[in-house]
Design an enzyme around this catalytic site. Sequence first.
Site, short mmCIF file in Angstrom:
data_model
loop_
_atom_site.label_atom_id
_atom_site.label_comp_id
_atom_site.label_asym_id
_atom_site.label_seq_id
_atom_site.Cartn_x
_atom_site.Cartn_y
_atom_site.Cartn_z
N HIS A 1 -3.90 5.76 5.04
CA HIS A 1 -2.51 6.16 5.27
C HIS A 1 -2.19 6.17 6.76
O HIS A 1 -1.13 5.68 7.18
CB HIS A 1 -2.27 7.54 4.64
CG HIS A 1 -0.87 8.00 4.70
ND1 HIS A 1 -0.46 9.02 5.54
CD2 HIS A 1 0.24 7.61 4.02
CE1 HIS A 1 0.83 9.23 5.37
NE2 HIS A 1 1.29 8.39 4.45
N ASP B 1 3.31 5.99 1.92
CA ASP B 1 3.23 7.31 1.28
C ASP B 1 2.89 7.18 -0.20
O ASP B 1 2.08 7.94 -0.73
CB ASP B 1 4.54 8.07 1.46
CG ASP B 1 4.78 8.53 2.90
OD1 ASP B 1 3.87 8.36 3.75
OD2 ASP B 1 5.87 9.05 3.17
#
Length: 124
Positions: free
Chosen positions: A47, A89
């Site tokens: 991420h 996300d």
Amino acid sequence: SLIQFEKMIKKMTGKEPVVSYAFYGCYCGSGGQGKPKDATDRCCFVHDCCYEKVTGCDPKWDDYTYSWKDGDIVCGGDDPCKKEICECDRAAAICFRDNLNTYNDRKYWAFGAKNCPQEESEPC
């Protein structure tokens, strides 16, 4: 935005995002260095790398458009940069869900940078 990311995590995992993930391992939460400690920490590493590739908008603060369809996150909207944030996300929230079976807050919560040597850091 981080608020939207928190909502995705909550819905995907059933966990409180800040309590469960903000201080987990070497990469979850602010900053990151060292080697990811488990699959959940690797979700955060990936991420972070995803956010690094986003240019032209602010992943932490810019709101994006998304919806839920059959239990999955669908990123939408016309702004390609914001859609990219959403996809980062989305992938992380799914990764957290898919690795709940190895999530170990007793071992990796509030792990601390001292346990994540800079020299062990991996490139994105």
